[in-house]
Write a protein that holds these residues in place. Structure first.
Motif, PDB file in Angstrom:
ATOM      1  N   ASP A   1       0.939  -1.038  -0.051  1.00 33.19           N
ATOM      2  CA  ASP A   1      -0.201  -0.138  -0.088  1.00 33.19           C
ATOM      3  C   ASP A   1       0.831   1.380  -0.192  1.00 33.19           C
ATOM      4  O   ASP A   1       0.512   2.683  -0.493  1.00 33.19           O
ATOM      5  CB  ASP A   1      -1.037  -0.017   1.033  1.00 33.19           C
ATOM      6  N   GLY A   2       2.164   1.511   0.383  1.00 32.28           N
ATOM      7  CA  GLY A   2       3.184   2.311   1.173  1.00 32.28           C
ATOM      8  C   GLY A   2       4.753   2.178   0.468  1.00 32.28           C
ATOM      9  O   GLY A   2       5.116   1.012   0.195  1.00 32.28           O
ATOM     10  N   LEU A   3       5.056   3.485   0.715  1.00 26.84           N
ATOM     11  CA  LEU A   3       6.812   3.070   0.076  1.00 26.84           C
ATOM     12  C   LEU A   3       7.670   4.204   0.868  1.00 26.84           C
ATOM     13  O   LEU A   3       6.703   5.255   0.869  1.00 26.84           O
ATOM     14  CB  LEU A   3       6.798   3.259  -1.443  1.00 26.84           C
ATOM     15  N   ILE A   4       8.581   3.753   1.030  1.00 19.41           N
ATOM     16  CA  ILE A   4       9.213   4.707   2.458  1.00 19.41           C
ATOM     17  C   ILE A   4      11.260   4.201   1.289  1.00 19.41           C
ATOM     18  O   ILE A   4      11.252   3.372   1.894  1.00 19.41           O
ATOM     19  CB  ILE A   4       9.666   4.982   3.731  1.00 19.41           C
ATOM     20  N   ASN A   5      11.344   5.571   1.008  1.00 17.06           N
ATOM     21  CA  ASN A   5      12.500   4.965   0.425  1.00 17.06           C
ATOM     22  C   ASN A   5      13.911   5.826   1.170  1.00 17.06           C
ATOM     23  O   ASN A   5      14.096   6.757   2.487  1.00 17.06           O
ATOM     24  CB  ASN A   5      12.639   5.694  -1.370  1.00 17.06           C
ATOM     25  N   PHE A   6      15.129   4.821   0.785  1.00 23.82           N
ATOM     26  CA  PHE A   6      16.086   5.381   1.952  1.00 23.82           C
ATOM     27  C   PHE A   6      17.568   5.072   1.447  1.00 23.82           C
ATOM     28  O   PHE A   6      16.978   3.659   0.469  1.00 23.82           O
ATOM     29  CB  PHE A   6      15.380   5.327   3.360  1.00 23.82           C
ATOM     30  N   ILE A   7      18.644   5.913   1.519  1.00 22.13           N
ATOM     31  CA  ILE A   7      20.059   5.681   1.281  1.00 22.13           C
ATOM     32  C   ILE A   7      20.367   5.315   1.873  1.00 22.13           C
ATOM     33  O   ILE A   7      20.592   6.160   2.850  1.00 22.13           O
ATOM     34  CB  ILE A   7      20.866   7.066   0.290  1.00 22.13           C
ATOM     35  N   ASP A   8      21.178   4.338   2.569  1.00 24.31           N
ATOM     36  CA  ASP A   8      22.386   3.971   3.753  1.00 24.31           C
ATOM     37  C   ASP A   8      23.994   3.415   3.348  1.00 24.31           C
ATOM     38  O   ASP A   8      23.656   2.772   3.902  1.00 24.31           O
ATOM     39  CB  ASP A   8      21.615   3.069   4.857  1.00 24.31           C
TER      40      ASP A   8
END
Length: 533
Positions: free
Chosen positions: A413-420
């Motif tokens: 239903d949803g998405l969170i993007n991150f860079i690590d």
């Protein structure tokens, strides 16, 4: 009907859905810039004559002042009880209310298209009075549009009305065309500055300072007077702003520099603000999104810093963003939790504003009971609101809500993007929201989706408390190790709505949610505005 209480607005933009007989979808792009196959139906721009419409029509005809009732009654007789009439009834009752909340110095801008602008103008005349009609602005919203057997429709209409004759007006200007400069500003100084000659005298004689002889020139004998006293003429001459004619005895002229002029006063046909295109840096994927420059121009012309700007159909919040950027206070209202969620993300990304600290949101669930009621009323609205609690980008739906919205989200239903990690490779947190009965199989399915999609973390948001088997299933998914932070995070996380209302959040590497940026501009502090549902 009172939807605003005692609040008053000094300025209002009214950009409602047109009667276009369409359903508008929000298209989101994934982290690679590709359009998602999932679409979220944002709103139905279709109006129907039904029992509610008939009830509101009767209120307008019987309870509101005679002029409004008369024009609405006449329109019904003229065009019948169809979708257009349902749209006009919806608009009329809201325009009456907006007129009420406007301050005496306020103005209303109504954005519409040519299919309904003539009807709406008649309604506005009845509500505001024809004497308070200011302008009909034509905005060229696209460069071309192919239409069979008619001229291509490329413009929208913006109707402008004031509450009283004491409305706020700040003149706006546009740069001079090069052809105008070439024709009139024909003189050029050695430094490249263009100028034209302008009179230093006015018609008629004067007995005061402006009638004195200056530098041996007696303009009184010519039936004229100086435009400023001789002391000011000396200052202009010292500054090099007076042109002396080669012929002795000639009257000097003022050097009017092009770069010191405000420009051409803004007219009512706007062709210089391009529409939103698919690759625009501003585009958020929301239907009918307007360019920020359009809203900035309108707000700058009809309000001052500190005034209140109200947008009762705020959508993705372009009017709110423009108002905040220009130092106005604001109120944004929309019927969908999707809209409010998008605005919260936009305010954070563009201005680093946080809910509760910098502005208030009114109408969202504040406790478990109100969250349960929202889920009962419309699970898609519940889903969009729940996603906003963790700043997740909506991706679509996997079924059908009471309002008939359909989609296909493949369990996400949803998405969170991150860079690590170095190199900027985006990682994903996949989010699923459940408002009904949940079981361990649901968590197992999410775990499979996370593995199949190569995501870093999966988050399961539930209105109900999770069972022991669900917690066991989540724990069995193991950990995600962040190479950049050298830290482990649960690969599958279960968060209840009660947890989130209590301040809980997703355990993941720190990262701000990514949206298109309009430039960081921190607000002035305090509650700058209010979002309402």
């Amino acid at each position: 009907m009172n939807i605003f209480g005692r609040r008053q607005s000094t300025w209002c933009i009214f950009d409602p859905p047109f009667n276009s007989n369409r359903s508008y979808n929000v298209l989101f792009r994934d982290e690679r810039g590709h359009e998602s196959q999932a679409q979220i139906a944002a709103f139905d721009d279709t109006w129907h004559w039904n029992e509610d419409t008939e009830r509101v029509y009767n209120e307008l005809v019987t309870d509101i002042n005679g002029q409004v009732g008369s024009i609405i009654g006449a329109l019904r007789q003229a065009i019948g009880t169809n979708q257009m009439m349902a749209y006009l009834v919806m608009m009329a009752v809201r325009l009456v209310e907006l007129h009420r909340v406007l301050k005496p110095t306020g103005s209303l801008y109504l954005h519409c298209d040519p299919t309904a602008s003539h009807y709406l103008k008649a309604i506005l005349d009845a509500i505001f009075g024809p004497e308070h009609f200011l302008s009909e602005v034509i905005w060229k919203r696209t460069s071309a549009h192919s239409s069979a057997k008619k001229y291509g429709p490329v413009h929208d209409v913006i109707l402008v009305y004031s509450k009283t004759n004491e409305f706020t007006w700040v003149p706006q200007y546009q740069p001079y065309d090069q052809s105008y400069l070439d024709e009139f500003y024909t003189h050029v100084d050695p430094d490249g500055r263009r100028w034209r000659r302008s009179d230093l005298t006015g018609a008629g004689t004067r007995n005061g300072e402006t009638g004195l002889v200056w530098r041996g020139i007696d303009v009184t004998s010519k039936g004229r007077h100086w435009s400023v006293p001789p002391t000011e003429l000396d200052k202009l001459d010292a500054a090099g702003q007076i042109h002396w004619p080669a012929k002795p005895g000639g009257v000097p002229m003022f050097k009017r520099y092009a770069d010191e002029q405000p420009g051409v006063p803004l007219q009512d046909v706007w062709t210089d603000i391009p529409p939103m295109h698919n690759l625009s840096a501003e585009r958020l994927g929301y239907p009918t999104q307007k360019p920020l420059a359009l809203l900035e121009r309108i707000i700058a012309a009809s309000s001052n810093a500190g005034d209140v700007v109200l947008d009762p159909f705020c959508g993705c919040g372009t009017a709110v963003a423009a108002a905040h950027k220009l130092g106005r206070r604001w109120i944004g209202i929309d019927i969908t939790h999707l809209s409010i969620a998008l605005q919260k993300y936009r305010l954070k990304d563009a201005f680093d504003l946080d809910e509760r600290k910098d502005y208030a949101v009114i109408g969202e669930p504040k406790d478990l009971g109100s969250a349960q009621q929202l889920a009962h009323d419309d699970r898609y609205q519940f889903q969009w609101w729940a996603l906003s609690l963790i700043k997740a980008r909506p991706l679509g739906g996997d079924g059908e809500s009471k309002s008939g919205k359909k989609g296909s989200d493949k369990g996400v239903d949803g998405l969170i993007n991150f860079i690590d990690e170095a190199g900027g490779k985006p990682k994903r947190v996949l989010v699923q929201v459940k408002s009904g009965h949940v079981k361990s199989g649901d968590v197992r399915d999410l775990r499979g989706t996370v593995e199949r999609e190569g995501a870093a973390i999966g988050v399961f948001i539930t209105l109900e408390k999770p069972s022991r088997d669900m917690m066991t299933e989540a724990a069995g998914a193991g950990l995600y190790h962040s190479p950049g932070w050298d830290k482990d995070y649960p690969r599958i996380q279960i968060l209840t709505i009660e947890d989130l209302l209590g301040g809980a959040d997703v355990k993941r590497p720190p990262a701000e949610i990514t949206f298109k940026k309009a430039g960081k501009e921190k607000g002035q502090g305090g509650e700058q505005g209010r979002l309402e549902l």
